[in-house]
Motif scaffolding. Structure first.
Motif, PDB file in Angstrom:
ATOM      1  N   GLN A  81      84.401  54.975 -85.764  1.00 31.03           N
ATOM      2  CA  GLN A  81      85.451  55.994 -85.639  1.00 31.03           C
ATOM      3  C   GLN A  81      85.866  56.176 -84.186  1.00 31.03           C
ATOM      4  OE1 GLN A  81      83.293  59.110 -87.602  1.00 31.03           O
ATOM      5  NE2 GLN A  81      84.328  58.809 -89.559  1.00 31.03           N
ATOM      6  N   THR A  82      84.883  56.260 -83.280  1.00 28.96           N
ATOM      7  CA  THR A  82      85.200  56.407 -81.862  1.00 28.96           C
ATOM      8  C   THR A  82      85.939  55.182 -81.339  1.00 28.96           C
ATOM      9  OG1 THR A  82      83.196  57.735 -81.593  1.00 28.96           O
ATOM     10  CG2 THR A  82      84.232  56.906 -79.592  1.00 28.96           C
ATOM     11  N   HIS A  83      85.524  54.014 -81.794  1.00 30.86           N
ATOM     12  CA  HIS A  83      86.203  52.773 -81.396  1.00 30.86           C
ATOM     13  C   HIS A  83      87.682  52.811 -81.810  1.00 30.86           C
ATOM     14  CE1 HIS A  83      87.051  48.534 -80.796  1.00 30.86           C
ATOM     15  NE2 HIS A  83      87.397  48.418 -82.072  1.00 30.86           N
ATOM     16  N   ALA A  84      87.942  53.264 -83.026  1.00 28.50           N
ATOM     17  CA  ALA A  84      89.326  53.345 -83.502  1.00 28.50           C
ATOM     18  C   ALA A  84      90.138  54.321 -82.663  1.00 28.50           C
ATOM     19  CB  ALA A  84      89.345  53.779 -84.963  1.00 28.50           C
ATOM     20  N   LEU A  85      89.534  55.451 -82.313  1.00 28.35           N
ATOM     21  CA  LEU A  85      90.229  56.452 -81.507  1.00 28.35           C
ATOM     22  C   LEU A  85      90.646  55.876 -80.161  1.00 28.35           C
ATOM     23  CD1 LEU A  85      90.872  59.504 -81.935  1.00 28.35           C
ATOM     24  CD2 LEU A  85      88.814  59.990 -80.606  1.00 28.35           C
ATOM     25  N   LEU A  86      89.729  55.164 -79.514  1.00 28.44           N
ATOM     26  CA  LEU A  86      90.029  54.596 -78.197  1.00 28.44           C
ATOM     27  C   LEU A  86      91.020  53.445 -78.295  1.00 28.44           C
ATOM     28  CD1 LEU A  86      86.436  54.693 -76.651  1.00 28.44           C
ATOM     29  CD2 LEU A  86      88.347  56.230 -76.188  1.00 28.44           C
ATOM     30  N   GLY A 142      90.692  54.849 -91.022  1.00 30.28           N
ATOM     31  CA  GLY A 142      90.949  56.256 -91.288  1.00 30.28           C
ATOM     32  C   GLY A 142      91.174  57.049 -90.014  1.00 30.28           C
ATOM     33  N   TYR A 143      90.330  56.844 -89.019  1.00 26.24           N
ATOM     34  CA  TYR A 143      90.474  57.572 -87.752  1.00 26.24           C
ATOM     35  C   TYR A 143      91.702  57.105 -86.982  1.00 26.24           C
ATOM     36  CZ  TYR A 143      86.786  60.921 -86.711  1.00 26.24           C
ATOM     37  OH  TYR A 143      86.026  62.058 -86.648  1.00 26.24           O
ATOM     38  N   PHE A 144      91.956  55.802 -87.020  1.00 31.56           N
ATOM     39  CA  PHE A 144      93.125  55.263 -86.312  1.00 31.56           C
ATOM     40  C   PHE A 144      94.407  55.858 -86.883  1.00 31.56           C
ATOM     41  CE2 PHE A 144      96.465  52.298 -85.291  1.00 31.56           C
ATOM     42  CZ  PHE A 144      96.128  51.782 -84.044  1.00 31.56           C
ATOM     43  N   SER A 145      94.526  55.884 -88.208  1.00 32.66           N
ATOM     44  CA  SER A 145      95.729  56.418 -88.854  1.00 32.66           C
ATOM     45  C   SER A 145      95.912  57.899 -88.532  1.00 32.66           C
ATOM     46  CB  SER A 145      95.649  56.213 -90.363  1.00 32.66           C
ATOM     47  OG  SER A 145      95.576  54.845 -90.681  1.00 32.66           O
ATOM     48  N   ALA A 146      94.806  58.656 -88.553  1.00 34.37           N
ATOM     49  CA  ALA A 146      94.892  60.084 -88.246  1.00 34.37           C
ATOM     50  C   ALA A 146      95.353  60.307 -86.812  1.00 34.37           C
ATOM     51  CB  ALA A 146      93.543  60.751 -88.483  1.00 34.37           C
ATOM     52  N   GLN A 147      94.854  59.494 -85.882  1.00 29.88           N
ATOM     53  CA  GLN A 147      95.251  59.629 -84.481  1.00 29.88           C
ATOM     54  C   GLN A 147      96.726  59.302 -84.294  1.00 29.88           C
ATOM     55  OE1 GLN A 147      93.727  60.807 -81.924  1.00 29.88           O
ATOM     56  NE2 GLN A 147      95.066  60.157 -80.257  1.00 29.88           N
ATOM     57  N   VAL A 148      97.199  58.239 -84.942  1.00 26.45           N
ATOM     58  CA  VAL A 148      98.607  57.855 -84.835  1.00 26.45           C
ATOM     59  C   VAL A 148      99.508  58.926 -85.442  1.00 26.45           C
ATOM     60  CG1 VAL A 148     100.333  56.185 -85.619  1.00 26.45           C
ATOM     61  CG2 VAL A 148      98.142  55.390 -84.727  1.00 26.45           C
ATOM     62  N   ASP A 149      99.110  59.456 -86.611  1.00 24.78           N
ATOM     63  CA  ASP A 149      99.898  60.506 -87.253  1.00 24.78           C
ATOM     64  C   ASP A 149      99.993  61.742 -86.362  1.00 24.78           C
ATOM     65  OD1 ASP A 149     100.362  58.973 -89.457  1.00 24.78           O
ATOM     66  OD2 ASP A 149      98.814  59.890 -90.703  1.00 24.78           O
ATOM     67  N   GLN A 150      98.874  62.135 -85.777  1.00 24.72           N
ATOM     68  CA  GLN A 150      98.889  63.321 -84.924  1.00 24.72           C
ATOM     69  C   GLN A 150      99.761  63.105 -83.692  1.00 24.72           C
ATOM     70  OE1 GLN A 150      95.299  64.443 -82.739  1.00 24.72           O
ATOM     71  NE2 GLN A 150      95.613  66.568 -83.379  1.00 24.72           N
ATOM     72  N   ALA A 151      99.651  61.936 -83.082  1.00 23.81           N
ATOM     73  CA  ALA A 151     100.467  61.647 -81.901  1.00 23.81           C
ATOM     74  C   ALA A 151     101.954  61.654 -82.251  1.00 23.81           C
ATOM     75  CB  ALA A 151     100.062  60.295 -81.300  1.00 23.81           C
ATOM     76  N   ARG A 152     102.308  61.079 -83.398  1.00 24.36           N
ATOM     77  CA  ARG A 152     103.710  61.062 -83.810  1.00 24.36           C
ATOM     78  C   ARG A 152     104.224  62.469 -84.077  1.00 24.36           C
ATOM     79  NH1 ARG A 152     103.257  58.221 -88.165  1.00 24.36           N
ATOM     80  NH2 ARG A 152     103.101  60.028 -89.513  1.00 24.36           N
TER      81      ARG A 152
END
Length: 373
Positions: A81-86, A142-152
């Protein structure tokens, strides 16, 4: 050699191959140093090795193969999860993130099978390894998609907020021009600007409301003592003036006073009535029926027309959805497909609810609002 032991023994060799592949994922990896390219690879592999060494049931094995391993409440982020976030913050796209795991899977299995020669590799280790990689991939995606959605959503929210000032200036200038009485051409142009600006303002407000709900903030409301009968009657007068060819009736029974945000409830009613006008039979009236009960006030917007299909009805309050008009084609009238979604969010913000039902006789949107939240 068992796969878990091989991973722990040859960790550096595996991570070197991970780093080499990550360096090919351009343009994000172009200026990344070795430490950033290796990001959490060792921790992910350690978690995989630990998983391979842990006994598990058939049921747990099947769940993990589908990326549904149990998550402990309060547990910290996993390495995946942390890897996806970074990676998301570093400019990688989701295909590149998945490619890292695909390359990792291939390189580990290839190196291990070479090590096992001439003996055959343990097939159970292969199955368990694939399940562990699939679980890590599911966590990362899952974490990558959530981060992208939040940034958008944050970007759209800031953009919408910053657009309000220039739009307000355009509207004020158009109103000033209309008040000058500087001839028919100027007045017509000013009126066109005012109408277009008002339409743009409505779209902008819908977008901002949508972003607030996607960020978990909900729709803004400011409740005050309100007479819902008068409020909705005034709103229907405006809608009748805007649609003189359509009949809109209002029936009221009981006490309809309570504590609500009047402007927001007018917006809710407008969205429902406009939806009924757009999709209902043009030769039949739209009826608004309001009833004051002991604890709640309820109102329904009813229209005649074709029944809404069950699958469509189940998703009718989902955002960015558009229905078929009377001619059977999808409407493309400049709206964002957020009207019913925002209507539901306004009802929820008041502690109420909204539901839809439809048959061959009529389509009904029913709203329940508690008098006090």
């Amino acid at each position: 050699m068992r796969l878990a032991d091989f991973i722990l023994r040859d960790m550096e060799t595996i991570v070197v191959q991970w780093e080499a592949f990550a360096g090919t994922l351009l343009p994000a990896a172009a200026n990344m140093k070795s430490l950033a390219l290796r990001d959490h690879a060792q921790q992910i592999l350690q978690a995989v090795a630990k998983d391979l060494s842990t006994a598990q049931s058939r049921e747990a094995q099947a769940e993990k193969s589908m990326g549904r391993a149990p998550v402990l409440i309060g547990a910290p982020e996993t390495a995946a999860q942390t890897h996806a976030l970074l990676r998301a913050r570093g400019g990688f796209d989701i295909n590149q993130l998945a490619a890292e795991y695909r390359a990792l899977r291939a390189s580990v299995l290839r190196l291990w099978m070479d090590e096992c020669q001439p003996e055959a590799p343990d097939p159970d280790d292969v199955i368990r390894f694939n399940e562990a990689i699939d679980q890590a991939l599911a966590e990362s995606v899952g974490y990558f998609s959530a981060q992208v959605d939040q940034a958008r959503n944050l970007l759209l929210g800031m953009l919408g907020h910053d657009m309000r000032s220039p739009l307000q200036t355009i509207l004020m200038t158009a109103q000033y021009l209309a008040a000058l009485n500087a001839g028919e051409q100027v007045s017509v142009a000013a009126s066109r600007l005012i109408r277009s600006g008002a339409r743009m303002q409505a779209l902008l407000n819908d977008m901002l409301d949508f972003n607030r709900t996607r960020l978990g903030l909900g729709v803004n409301i400011a409740p005050t003592d309100t007479d819902l009968e008068k409020l909705l009657s005034d709103e229907l007068d405006l809608l009748r003036a805007a649609h003189p060819d359509r009949r809109v009736d209002l029936d009221v029974a009981g006490d309809c006073r309570g504590v609500w945000d009047g402007r927001r409830l007018q917006q809710l009613l407008e969205n429902l009535v406009l939806n009924a006008i757009k999709y209902g039979a043009p030769d039949a009236p739209v009826r608004v029926v309001m009833t004051g009960e002991a604890r709640d006030v309820r109102f329904e917007v009813r229209n005649h027309g074709p029944a809404i299909e069950r699958m469509t009805l189940a998703r009718i309050f989902d955002p960015l959805q558009r229905g078929l008009n009377q001619e059977g084609s999808y409407n493309a009238d400049g709206n964002l497909g957020l009207g019913l979604y925002i209507a539901r969010e306004i009802a929820k913000a008041h502690g109420g609810e909204i539901e839809a039902r439809s048959d061959e006789a009529e389509t009904v949107f029913a709203v329940r609002l508690p008098r006090r939240q």
